[in-house]
Design a protein around this motif. Structure first.
Motif, mmCIF file in Angstrom:
data_model
loop_
_atom_site.group_PDB
_atom_site.id
_atom_site.type_symbol
_atom_site.label_atom_id
_atom_site.label_comp_id
_atom_site.label_asym_id
_atom_site.label_seq_id
_atom_site.Cartn_x
_atom_site.Cartn_y
_atom_site.Cartn_z
ATOM 1 N N MET A 262 43.116 41.181 48.046
ATOM 2 C CA MET A 262 43.562 42.475 47.566
ATOM 3 C C MET A 262 44.084 43.594 48.344
ATOM 4 O O MET A 262 43.270 43.905 49.250
ATOM 5 C CB MET A 262 42.256 42.829 46.395
ATOM 6 N N ASN A 263 45.260 43.831 48.353
ATOM 7 C CA ASN A 263 45.720 44.822 49.107
ATOM 8 C C ASN A 263 46.162 46.227 48.393
ATOM 9 O O ASN A 263 46.408 46.212 47.216
ATOM 10 C CB ASN A 263 46.816 44.328 50.124
ATOM 11 N N SER A 264 46.327 47.242 49.124
ATOM 12 C CA SER A 264 46.812 48.476 48.743
ATOM 13 C C SER A 264 45.994 48.815 47.494
ATOM 14 O O SER A 264 46.746 49.095 46.413
ATOM 15 C CB SER A 264 48.361 48.278 48.226
ATOM 16 N N LEU A 265 44.590 48.728 47.337
ATOM 17 C CA LEU A 265 43.973 48.942 46.629
ATOM 18 C C LEU A 265 43.911 50.469 45.837
ATOM 19 O O LEU A 265 44.188 51.305 46.745
ATOM 20 C CB LEU A 265 42.356 48.776 46.659
ATOM 21 N N LYS A 266 43.824 50.488 44.534
ATOM 22 C CA LYS A 266 44.005 51.817 43.702
ATOM 23 C C LYS A 266 42.422 52.021 43.274
ATOM 24 O O LYS A 266 41.980 51.251 42.594
ATOM 25 C CB LYS A 266 44.976 51.663 42.883
ATOM 26 N N PRO A 267 42.184 53.269 42.664
ATOM 27 C CA PRO A 267 41.057 53.693 42.059
ATOM 28 C C PRO A 267 41.046 52.964 40.600
ATOM 29 O O PRO A 267 39.981 52.483 40.098
ATOM 30 C CB PRO A 267 41.114 55.014 42.053
ATOM 31 N N GLU A 268 42.158 52.722 40.178
ATOM 32 C CA GLU A 268 42.084 51.875 38.805
ATOM 33 C C GLU A 268 41.925 50.496 38.858
ATOM 34 O O GLU A 268 41.841 49.587 37.963
ATOM 35 C CB GLU A 268 43.845 51.965 38.233
ATOM 36 N N ASP A 269 41.921 50.027 40.272
ATOM 37 C CA ASP A 269 41.532 48.528 40.448
ATOM 38 C C ASP A 269 39.919 48.488 40.223
ATOM 39 O O ASP A 269 39.134 47.328 40.482
ATOM 40 C CB ASP A 269 42.047 47.963 41.722
ATOM 41 N N THR A 270 39.190 49.494 40.227
ATOM 42 C CA THR A 270 37.721 49.492 40.325
ATOM 43 C C THR A 270 37.495 48.696 38.990
ATOM 44 O O THR A 270 37.629 49.154 37.908
ATOM 45 C CB THR A 270 37.067 50.915 40.141
ATOM 46 N N ALA A 271 36.545 47.693 39.176
ATOM 47 C CA ALA A 271 35.986 46.753 37.979
ATOM 48 C C ALA A 271 34.955 45.837 38.312
ATOM 49 O O ALA A 271 35.071 45.285 40.014
ATOM 50 C CB ALA A 271 37.206 45.980 37.401
ATOM 51 N N MET A 272 34.440 45.104 37.529
ATOM 52 C CA MET A 272 33.750 43.969 37.950
ATOM 53 C C MET A 272 34.635 42.930 37.825
ATOM 54 O O MET A 272 35.379 42.366 36.996
ATOM 55 C CB MET A 272 32.575 43.835 36.895
ATOM 56 N N TYR A 273 34.784 41.860 39.036
ATOM 57 C CA TYR A 273 35.761 40.832 38.904
ATOM 58 C C TYR A 273 35.162 39.434 38.673
ATOM 59 O O TYR A 273 33.994 39.166 39.299
ATOM 60 C CB TYR A 273 36.513 40.917 40.413
ATOM 61 N N TYR A 274 35.551 38.744 38.022
ATOM 62 C CA TYR A 274 35.358 37.451 37.532
ATOM 63 C C TYR A 274 36.096 36.199 37.805
ATOM 64 O O TYR A 274 37.490 36.301 37.669
ATOM 65 C CB TYR A 274 34.786 37.525 36.025
ATOM 66 N N CYS A 275 35.534 35.168 38.509
ATOM 67 C CA CYS A 275 36.169 34.098 38.773
ATOM 68 C C CYS A 275 36.108 33.214 37.516
ATOM 69 O O CYS A 275 35.148 33.424 36.582
ATOM 70 C CB CYS A 275 35.648 33.215 39.744
ATOM 71 N N ALA A 276 37.126 32.306 37.139
ATOM 72 C CA ALA A 276 37.048 31.594 35.851
ATOM 73 C C ALA A 276 37.944 30.184 36.046
ATOM 74 O O ALA A 276 39.056 30.120 36.864
ATOM 75 C CB ALA A 276 37.470 32.444 34.663
ATOM 76 N N ALA A 277 37.575 29.289 35.464
ATOM 77 C CA ALA A 277 38.076 27.847 35.112
ATOM 78 C C ALA A 277 38.860 27.984 33.951
ATOM 79 O O ALA A 277 38.032 28.366 32.779
ATOM 80 C CB ALA A 277 37.289 26.703 35.301
ATOM 81 N N THR A 278 40.178 27.651 33.685
ATOM 82 C CA THR A 278 40.863 27.950 32.501
ATOM 83 C C THR A 278 41.669 26.948 31.817
ATOM 84 O O THR A 278 41.879 25.903 32.706
ATOM 85 C CB THR A 278 41.599 29.295 32.664
ATOM 86 N N ARG A 279 41.991 26.666 30.511
ATOM 87 C CA ARG A 279 42.726 25.646 30.165
ATOM 88 C C ARG A 279 43.946 25.583 30.144
ATOM 89 O O ARG A 279 44.817 24.682 29.925
ATOM 90 C CB ARG A 279 42.322 25.754 28.423
ATOM 91 N N TRP A 280 44.675 26.744 30.573
ATOM 92 C CA TRP A 280 46.126 27.073 30.730
ATOM 93 C C TRP A 280 46.371 28.110 31.676
ATOM 94 O O TRP A 280 45.433 28.920 31.996
ATOM 95 C CB TRP A 280 46.942 27.188 29.478
ATOM 96 N N CYS A 281 47.736 28.286 32.129
ATOM 97 C CA CYS A 281 47.902 29.098 33.037
ATOM 98 C C CYS A 281 48.833 30.132 32.435
ATOM 99 O O CYS A 281 49.661 29.807 31.702
ATOM 100 C CB CYS A 281 48.577 28.707 34.375
ATOM 101 N N SER A 282 48.654 31.528 32.943
ATOM 102 C CA SER A 282 49.957 32.465 32.474
ATOM 103 C C SER A 282 49.730 33.747 32.988
ATOM 104 O O SER A 282 48.420 34.087 33.809
ATOM 105 C CB SER A 282 49.575 32.760 30.968
ATOM 106 N N ALA A 283 50.841 34.587 33.234
ATOM 107 C CA ALA A 283 50.507 35.981 33.906
ATOM 108 C C ALA A 283 49.871 36.873 32.906
ATOM 109 O O ALA A 283 49.156 37.548 33.607
ATOM 110 C CB ALA A 283 52.073 36.404 34.093
ATOM 111 N N THR A 284 49.843 36.447 32.019
ATOM 112 C CA THR A 284 48.900 37.408 30.913
ATOM 113 C C THR A 284 47.947 36.523 30.089
ATOM 114 O O THR A 284 47.717 36.291 29.017
ATOM 115 C CB THR A 284 49.886 37.682 29.920
ATOM 116 N N LEU A 285 47.202 35.788 31.047
ATOM 117 C CA LEU A 285 45.849 35.056 30.528
ATOM 118 C C LEU A 285 45.064 35.575 29.731
ATOM 119 O O LEU A 285 44.693 36.686 30.182
ATOM 120 C CB LEU A 285 45.204 34.374 31.962
#
Length: 124
Positions: free
Chosen positions: A83-106
């Motif tokens: 993650m580069n050029s981070l912004k205050p709005e990037d503040t969050a809990m980040y989770y890794c996940a295995a998913t059934r499909w792929c999408s830009a709007t998963l």
């Protein structure tokens, strides 16, 4: 059942960088993609990047495209998020996940397994 463990979260100032890692153990049946989601206080959980397990095709929403890069290391069974050029709005809990499909709007409905999460805080 796949077990996912995130690491690499922390605090950084605006414009800084962080690298998250997700170590996977076990088998995720029907998993097509590995993804990173985030959830800020009061917000819904949203996908920030995903990568096809076979073929390495990557997907990003507009909010992170050009700033975040997802990659996978098959030998180490890890999925990374640079993650580069981070912004205050990037503040969050980040989770890794295995998913059934792929999408830009998963959607979270695609998730088979979740990690426990790692906190990212970006200060202005």
């Amino acid at each position: 059942q796949v077990q996912l463990a995130e690491s690499g979260g922390g605090s950084v100032q605006t414009g800084g960088s962080l690298r998250l890692s997700c170590a996977a153990s076990g088998v995720a049946r029907n998993a097509v993609c590995m993804a990173w989601f985030r959830q800020a206080l009061g917000n819904e959980r949203e996908a920030v990047a995903s990568i096809a397990i076979l073929g390495d095709h990557t997907y990003y929403p507009d909010s992170t495209k050009g700033r975040f890069t997802i990659s996978q290391d098959d030998a180490k069974n890890t999925v990374n998020l640079q993650m580069n050029s981070l912004k205050p709005e990037d503040t969050a809990m980040y989770y890794c996940a295995a998913t059934r499909w792929c999408s830009a709007t998963l959607s979270p409905s695609a998730v088979i397994s979740w990690g426990q999460g790692t906190q990212v805080t970006v200060s202005s």
